[in-house]
Scaffold this active site. Structure first.
Site, short mmCIF file in Angstrom:
data_model
loop_
_atom_site.label_atom_id
_atom_site.label_comp_id
_atom_site.label_asym_id
_atom_site.label_seq_id
_atom_site.Cartn_x
_atom_site.Cartn_y
_atom_site.Cartn_z
CB SER A 129 -50.35 50.89 -48.27
OG SER A 129 -50.42 51.84 -47.23
CD GLN A 169 -49.91 53.37 -42.30
OE1 GLN A 169 -48.90 53.82 -42.83
NE2 GLN A 169 -49.91 52.84 -41.10
CB SER A 212 -56.48 50.33 -37.83
OG SER A 212 -55.23 49.78 -38.10
NE ARG A 246 -42.94 45.45 -37.58
CZ ARG A 246 -44.12 46.01 -37.50
NH1 ARG A 246 -45.09 45.60 -38.31
NH2 ARG A 246 -44.37 46.96 -36.63
N GLY A 286 -46.84 55.93 -38.11
CA GLY A 286 -46.99 56.07 -39.55
C GLY A 286 -48.43 56.35 -39.94
NE ARG A 324 -42.98 53.05 -41.14
CZ ARG A 324 -44.11 52.71 -40.54
NH1 ARG A 324 -44.35 53.12 -39.31
NH2 ARG A 324 -44.98 51.95 -41.15
CG ASP A 378 -49.49 45.49 -38.71
OD1 ASP A 378 -48.55 45.76 -39.47
OD2 ASP A 378 -50.41 46.29 -38.47
#
Ligand code: S3P
Length: 444
Positions: free
Chosen positions: A181, A183, A25, A360, A102, A130, A329
């Site tokens: 999130s 992101q 990241s 997942r 992503g 996604r 994660d």
């Protein structure tokens, strides 16, 4: 990416000291901020994984020169990025390929939203599936024009020039994000650098805060209050000088290994210990793990230090709520640990796991079922009934990684405590985040 099968092997106790791959990241963010900062940024220990190299190639395509390219950069090199300031990016000649990443796609959409030129982004089969509306919608609210078109399951996202409608700047918005999130938050923050008025994002739960911390360290105008981040358009950003610390998500594999392989006593040094990322360590401590951390220094506002782990007998517990984004994660590794711990683990409120590099929740449950674990799949998580007696694999059973690095690593670590070798169909995906993973694993 060429598919590569891998045969797991049982391990002896894990002893000694290791370092893991640099933080993914932070590596992405260092490249992006270096591109729009003023002057020469110096980045040491950049993660040389496929995902991060995609971001490096893309900043090159946007007209930013770097001392090395994705093809020439080696682990020993310091990367110099010749930043051209907030208005210095130029129109790419070709489409921007994000591969499996992503983070690259979502952060780039935010960066491109305020540019005076058009650019298109594509990804691989997994990335094509996604969700991107979570980023497109707030950026459109800011006045960006973004088209997403899918033909034959291939998606192309085109960000149109910001000034096409005569507007030079994006609008500052107050966005209440429905998902925790980093992101999404980071895409809005990056677009906010190109907005006329301040932009704020409120998250339902705290996600990783690397973007805010890095922007602050570059003298960006960032205010953080509880779950709200507000940024104002700066005139310039200071160049970066950073050495990227190890990735806690990569360390998670060896934390799990050291906890479940009898007699282990392992130190992982130079790891990022940012509290928005350390949920797994907190949970493991509650489960009774012999795990200690020591913060040694700060790098661009990030806590960095070492982790010491001893093999431990653990008791399962239930996890939900705020802790989930702090360990999103690491949940595949935690599920593996839970399956050899005492009692029942209920993981809920983790529906985000369904839209990662693979589904997942499904991948974790299928893998654990193959290992004879009692596991119940739920929409937003799973229930595991642990068995400290260990895992058992039936003759002739192979693992499927679903092309997902975190699943492939979880299966490789499971292999350390199995009495038989198991084949994982494809582990090439591990290179997206942890290229040296098998080298370290083979040592044990
Ligand atoms: C990341 C944020 C997380 C994480 C991903 C990396 C980042 O995703 O799962 O591996 O660098 O911002 P979300 O922000 O979608 O939860």
């Amino acid at each position: 990416m060429m598919e590569k099968a891998y045969q797991t092997r049982p391990a002896q106790a894990l002893k000694g000291s290791i370092e893991v791959a640099p933080d993914k990241s932070i590596s992405h963010r260092a490249l992006i901020f270096a591109a729009i900062a003023n002057g020469e940024s110096k980045i040491k220990n950049l993660l040389l994984s496929e995902d991060v190299l995609r971001t490096l190639t893309i900043i090159n395509q946007l007209g930013i020169q770097t001392s090395h390219t994705a093809e020439t950069l080696t682990e020993k090199d310091e990367l110099v990025v010749y930043g051209k300031g907030l208005q210095g990016l130029t129109k790419p000649e070709n489409v921007l390929c994000c591969g499996n990443s992503g983070t690259t796609m979502r952060l780039m959409m935010g960066l491109l939203a305020g540019q005076p030129f058009q650019a298109s982004l594509i990804g691989d089969d997994s990335l094509n599936k996604r969700p991107m509306d979570r980023v497109i919608e707030p950026l459109q609210e800011m006045g960006a024009t973004i088209n997403s078109e899918t033909v034959d399951e291939k998606r192309i996202i085109t960000v149109l020039p910001q000034n096409e409608s005569g507007e030079k700047y994006l609008k500052g918005i107050s966005y209440v994000s429905p998902v925790a999130s980093a992101q999404v938050k980071s895409a809005i923050i990056l677009a906010g650098l190109y907005a006329r008025k301040p932009t704020s994002v409120v998250e339902p739960r705290q996600s990783r805060n690397h973007t805010e911390l890095m922007l602050k360290s570059l003298r960006g105008k960032v205010a953080i209050k509880d779950l709200m981040v507000t940024i104002d358009c700066p005139t310039r950003l200071k160049a970066l000088n950073v050495s990227i610390p190890g990735d806690l998500s990569s360390a998670a594999a060896f934390i799990a290994a050291a906890l479940i392989v009898k007699g282990s006593d392992l130190t992982i040094s130079n790891v990022n210990l940012n509290s928005t990322r350390t949920g797994m360590i907190d949970v493991l401590r509650y489960m009774g793990a012999k795990i200690t951390t020591e913060i040694k220094n700060k790098v661009n506002g990030e806590d960095v230090g070492r982790i010491h782990i001893e093999a431990s007998r653990l008791k399962n517990l239930s996890i939900t709520g705020n802790i989930i984004p702090r360990m999103i994660d690491e949940i595949p590794m935690l599920a593996l640990i839970a399956s050899v711990s005492e009692g029942k683990m209920v993981v809920s409120g983790a529906e985000e796991l369904r839209v990662k590099e693979s589904d997942r929740i499904k991948a974790i449950c299928k893998t654990l079922q193959q290992l004879g674990v009692r596991v119940d799949e739920k929409d937003d998580g799973f229930i595991i009934v642990g068995n400290p007696e260990g895992l058992r694999i039936q003759e002739g059973v192979d693992f499927r990684s679903y092309g997902d690095h975190r699943i492939a690593m979880m299966q490789s670590i499971a292999g350390l405590v199995l009495d038989k070798a198991v084949t994982i169909d494809d582990v090439s995906c591990v290179d997206t985040s942890f290229p040296g993973f098998f080298r370290i694993l083979e040592k044990f």
